[in-house]
Design a protein around this motif. Structure first.
Motif, PDB file in Angstrom:
ATOM      1  N   LYS A  21       0.840  -1.218   0.016  1.00  0.00           N
ATOM      2  CA  LYS A  21       0.021   0.011  -0.155  1.00  0.00           C
ATOM      3  C   LYS A  21       0.822   1.415   0.140  1.00  0.00           C
ATOM      4  O   LYS A  21       0.382   2.404  -0.572  1.00  0.00           O
ATOM      5  CB  LYS A  21      -0.778  -0.045   1.093  1.00  0.00           C
ATOM      6  CG  LYS A  21      -2.102  -0.996   0.992  1.00  0.00           C
ATOM      7  CD  LYS A  21      -2.925  -0.707   2.252  1.00  0.00           C
ATOM      8  CE  LYS A  21      -2.393  -0.780   3.575  1.00  0.00           C
ATOM      9  NZ  LYS A  21      -3.592  -0.572   4.607  1.00  0.00           N
ATOM     10  N   LEU A  22       2.044   1.171   0.648  1.00  0.00           N
ATOM     11  CA  LEU A  22       2.771   2.074   0.755  1.00  0.00           C
ATOM     12  C   LEU A  22       3.628   2.655  -0.548  1.00  0.00           C
ATOM     13  O   LEU A  22       3.610   3.637  -1.333  1.00  0.00           O
ATOM     14  CB  LEU A  22       3.772   2.327   2.012  1.00  0.00           C
ATOM     15  CG  LEU A  22       3.373   2.916   3.262  1.00  0.00           C
ATOM     16  CD1 LEU A  22       4.342   2.401   4.172  1.00  0.00           C
ATOM     17  CD2 LEU A  22       3.052   4.451   3.054  1.00  0.00           C
ATOM     18  N   ILE A  23       4.448   1.450  -0.861  1.00  0.00           N
ATOM     19  CA  ILE A  23       5.405   1.442  -1.990  1.00  0.00           C
ATOM     20  C   ILE A  23       4.810   1.837  -3.178  1.00  0.00           C
ATOM     21  O   ILE A  23       5.180   2.414  -4.268  1.00  0.00           O
ATOM     22  CB  ILE A  23       6.279   0.284  -1.859  1.00  0.00           C
ATOM     23  CG1 ILE A  23       7.267   0.304  -0.569  1.00  0.00           C
ATOM     24  CG2 ILE A  23       7.283   0.160  -3.088  1.00  0.00           C
ATOM     25  CD1 ILE A  23       8.344  -0.677  -0.579  1.00  0.00           C
ATOM     26  N   VAL A  24       3.848   1.092  -3.770  1.00  0.00           N
ATOM     27  CA  VAL A  24       3.435   0.893  -5.049  1.00  0.00           C
ATOM     28  C   VAL A  24       2.765   2.392  -5.400  1.00  0.00           C
ATOM     29  O   VAL A  24       3.320   2.872  -6.471  1.00  0.00           O
ATOM     30  CB  VAL A  24       2.371  -0.035  -5.343  1.00  0.00           C
ATOM     31  CG1 VAL A  24       1.730  -0.073  -6.722  1.00  0.00           C
ATOM     32  CG2 VAL A  24       2.918  -1.530  -5.391  1.00  0.00           C
ATOM     33  N   PRO A  25       1.793   2.937  -4.815  1.00  0.00           N
ATOM     34  CA  PRO A  25       1.456   4.225  -5.163  1.00  0.00           C
ATOM     35  C   PRO A  25       2.420   5.284  -5.220  1.00  0.00           C
ATOM     36  O   PRO A  25       2.495   6.370  -6.087  1.00  0.00           O
ATOM     37  CB  PRO A  25       0.226   4.492  -4.111  1.00  0.00           C
ATOM     38  CG  PRO A  25       0.296   3.518  -3.111  1.00  0.00           C
ATOM     39  CD  PRO A  25       1.136   2.232  -3.509  1.00  0.00           C
ATOM     40  N   TYR A 169       5.373  -1.907 -12.498  1.00  0.00           N
ATOM     41  CA  TYR A 169       6.043  -3.209 -12.560  1.00  0.00           C
ATOM     42  C   TYR A 169       7.374  -2.865 -11.559  1.00  0.00           C
ATOM     43  O   TYR A 169       7.749  -3.823 -10.887  1.00  0.00           O
ATOM     44  CB  TYR A 169       6.504  -3.480 -13.953  1.00  0.00           C
ATOM     45  CG  TYR A 169       7.422  -4.399 -14.204  1.00  0.00           C
ATOM     46  CD1 TYR A 169       7.341  -5.775 -14.091  1.00  0.00           C
ATOM     47  CD2 TYR A 169       8.889  -4.125 -14.471  1.00  0.00           C
ATOM     48  CE1 TYR A 169       8.025  -6.759 -14.381  1.00  0.00           C
ATOM     49  CE2 TYR A 169       9.943  -5.112 -14.480  1.00  0.00           C
ATOM     50  CZ  TYR A 169       9.465  -6.602 -14.274  1.00  0.00           C
ATOM     51  OH  TYR A 169      10.433  -7.646 -14.348  1.00  0.00           O
ATOM     52  N   GLU A 170       8.175  -2.138 -11.672  1.00  0.00           N
ATOM     53  CA  GLU A 170       9.029  -1.582 -10.947  1.00  0.00           C
ATOM     54  C   GLU A 170       8.673  -1.539  -9.371  1.00  0.00           C
ATOM     55  O   GLU A 170       9.644  -2.205  -8.618  1.00  0.00           O
ATOM     56  CB  GLU A 170       9.973  -0.582 -11.344  1.00  0.00           C
ATOM     57  CG  GLU A 170      10.582  -0.434 -12.862  1.00  0.00           C
ATOM     58  CD  GLU A 170      11.264   0.727 -13.171  1.00  0.00           C
ATOM     59  OE1 GLU A 170      11.325   1.811 -12.623  1.00  0.00           O
ATOM     60  OE2 GLU A 170      12.292   0.596 -14.139  1.00  0.00           O
ATOM     61  N   ALA A 171       7.880  -0.867  -8.988  1.00  0.00           N
ATOM     62  CA  ALA A 171       7.166  -0.802  -7.710  1.00  0.00           C
ATOM     63  C   ALA A 171       6.947  -2.113  -7.411  1.00  0.00           C
ATOM     64  O   ALA A 171       7.204  -2.559  -6.118  1.00  0.00           O
ATOM     65  CB  ALA A 171       6.179   0.070  -7.655  1.00  0.00           C
ATOM     66  N   LEU A 172       6.197  -3.091  -7.882  1.00  0.00           N
ATOM     67  CA  LEU A 172       5.907  -4.379  -7.554  1.00  0.00           C
ATOM     68  C   LEU A 172       7.162  -5.320  -7.211  1.00  0.00           C
ATOM     69  O   LEU A 172       7.270  -5.943  -6.468  1.00  0.00           O
ATOM     70  CB  LEU A 172       4.940  -5.048  -8.650  1.00  0.00           C
ATOM     71  CG  LEU A 172       3.411  -4.598  -8.492  1.00  0.00           C
ATOM     72  CD1 LEU A 172       2.758  -5.035  -9.596  1.00  0.00           C
ATOM     73  CD2 LEU A 172       2.859  -4.771  -7.129  1.00  0.00           C
ATOM     74  N   SER A 173       8.117  -4.856  -7.994  1.00  0.00           N
ATOM     75  CA  SER A 173       9.281  -5.631  -8.022  1.00  0.00           C
ATOM     76  C   SER A 173      10.254  -5.353  -6.866  1.00  0.00           C
ATOM     77  O   SER A 173      10.777  -6.343  -6.270  1.00  0.00           O
ATOM     78  CB  SER A 173      10.428  -5.613  -9.328  1.00  0.00           C
ATOM     79  OG  SER A 173      11.473  -6.203  -9.196  1.00  0.00           O
ATOM     80  N   LEU A 174      10.166  -4.215  -6.597  1.00  0.00           N
ATOM     81  CA  LEU A 174      10.761  -3.638  -5.308  1.00  0.00           C
ATOM     82  C   LEU A 174      10.165  -4.150  -4.227  1.00  0.00           C
ATOM     83  O   LEU A 174      10.677  -4.422  -3.141  1.00  0.00           O
ATOM     84  CB  LEU A 174      10.794  -1.933  -5.467  1.00  0.00           C
ATOM     85  CG  LEU A 174      11.343  -1.399  -3.987  1.00  0.00           C
ATOM     86  CD1 LEU A 174      12.706  -1.827  -3.700  1.00  0.00           C
ATOM     87  CD2 LEU A 174      11.087   0.106  -4.323  1.00  0.00           C
ATOM     88  N   SER A 175       8.641  -4.038  -4.162  1.00  0.00           N
ATOM     89  CA  SER A 175       8.030  -4.454  -3.181  1.00  0.00           C
ATOM     90  C   SER A 175       8.207  -5.837  -2.804  1.00  0.00           C
ATOM     91  O   SER A 175       8.376  -6.358  -1.603  1.00  0.00           O
ATOM     92  CB  SER A 175       6.295  -4.206  -3.225  1.00  0.00           C
ATOM     93  OG  SER A 175       6.237  -2.761  -3.524  1.00  0.00           O
TER      94      SER A 175
END
Length: 292
Positions: A21-25, A169-175
């Motif tokens: 919830k924090l990282i992706v948005p 995509y990058e946010a999900l990978s990082l998450s």
């Protein structure tokens, strides 16, 4: 308290959801702001702080979100900037000391340390240690962990949809990377908390054990085992001052450090500097400050 795989798993799931919830948005927002050069309109206020730490002014949003929210939000804003290993190390020591000020200041307040003292201490020491890192040779920060681009020039996209999809995509990978790390740490730390020796020592509060717990598990747990004793008046104020000061500078050293190591930050510099400065400053303040 015995170790419960089910309980730890549920905790890991809750933490994973919070991270997503924090990282992706925030990551997507940061990418959009950076791509359209909108950061220059909202970061100028904090530009001197970023420049003092040798960071690009775009990192101001990461700094502010880390100060008032948590490290996950800070990382989400910093990740798209292509910071090098030295910059990530600077960010790690500064925000490792001075993150989540509002929440953790209230915990210190429960131990009898004033809000002003807690905030001033963490900000000033964070800036001091962060600046100290900026003066170190660049060769000390060549990392084999991760390779990130050192340029802040954005990639060109055909449309806003392409930008958002790539950022997502990058946010999900990082998450995913962070979730795996945090979940493993949750299981490890829950096992430590459940050990008989931990339970025995938690019943017999002492300064050394409280500091050890805080350094490994964080302010909440380290200070938490002291609060009841303090409220009963069983601890000396000078002892509380020393422990509180130490923990505000050096806490959650495993989790906080590894979150930044993912991006190439130097873990040895982060850990050694926080421990050294925590020891020197806590000892100096407890010894020379008049406590009533």
């Amino acid at each position: 308290m015995s170790f419960s795989f089910e309980k730890s798993f549920k905790t890991a799931l809750r933490s994973s959801w919070v991270i997503l919830k924090l990282i992706v948005p925030i990551y997507i927002l940061a990418d959009v702001l950076f791509y359209y050069d909108l950061l220059s309109y909202i970061t100028f206020i904090f530009k001197p702080l970023a420049l003092f730490l040798g960071l690009p002014q775009e990192a101001a949003l990461s700094i502010v979100s880390g100060l008032f929210l948590n490290l996950y939000a800070a990382i989400a804003f910093a990740a798209p900037l292509g910071l090098d290993a030295k910059s990530w190390t600077v960010l790690a020591v500064f925000l490792g000391i001075a993150h989540a000020l509002l929440v953790e200041t209230e915990i210190m307040k429960r131990l009898g340390l004033s809000r002003v003292y807690s905030i001033v201490l963490r900000l000033s020491v964070g800036l001091l240690v962060g600046f100290f890192v900026t003066q170190m040779p660049n060769e000390w920060f060549i990392s084999s962990f991760v390779s990130h681009p050192e340029t802040l020039q954005p990639v060109r996209y055909d449309s806003i949809q392409a930008l958002v999809l790539n950022a997502a995509y990058e946010a999900l990978s990082l998450s995913l990377n962070i979730i795996v790390l945090v979940s493993l740490l949750i299981f490890l730390l829950d096992m430590i908390k459940s050990r008989p020796w931990m339970q025995r020592h938690a019943q017999n509060v002492n300064s050394g054990f409280s500091i050890l717990v805080g350094v490994i598990l964080g302010i909440t747990y380290g200070a938490g085992i002291l609060i009841a004793e303090y409220e009963k008046g069983l601890l000396k104020k000078r002892e509380i001052l020393f422990i509180g000061t130490y923990l505000m500078i050096a806490h959650a050293m495993i989790e906080d450090t590894l979150l930044f190591v993912i991006f190439g930050a130097n873990p040895w510099i982060i850990v050694s500097l926080r421990l050294i400065f925590a020891t020197l400053i806590a000892y100096g303040i407890a010894k020379y400050v008049n406590v009533r």
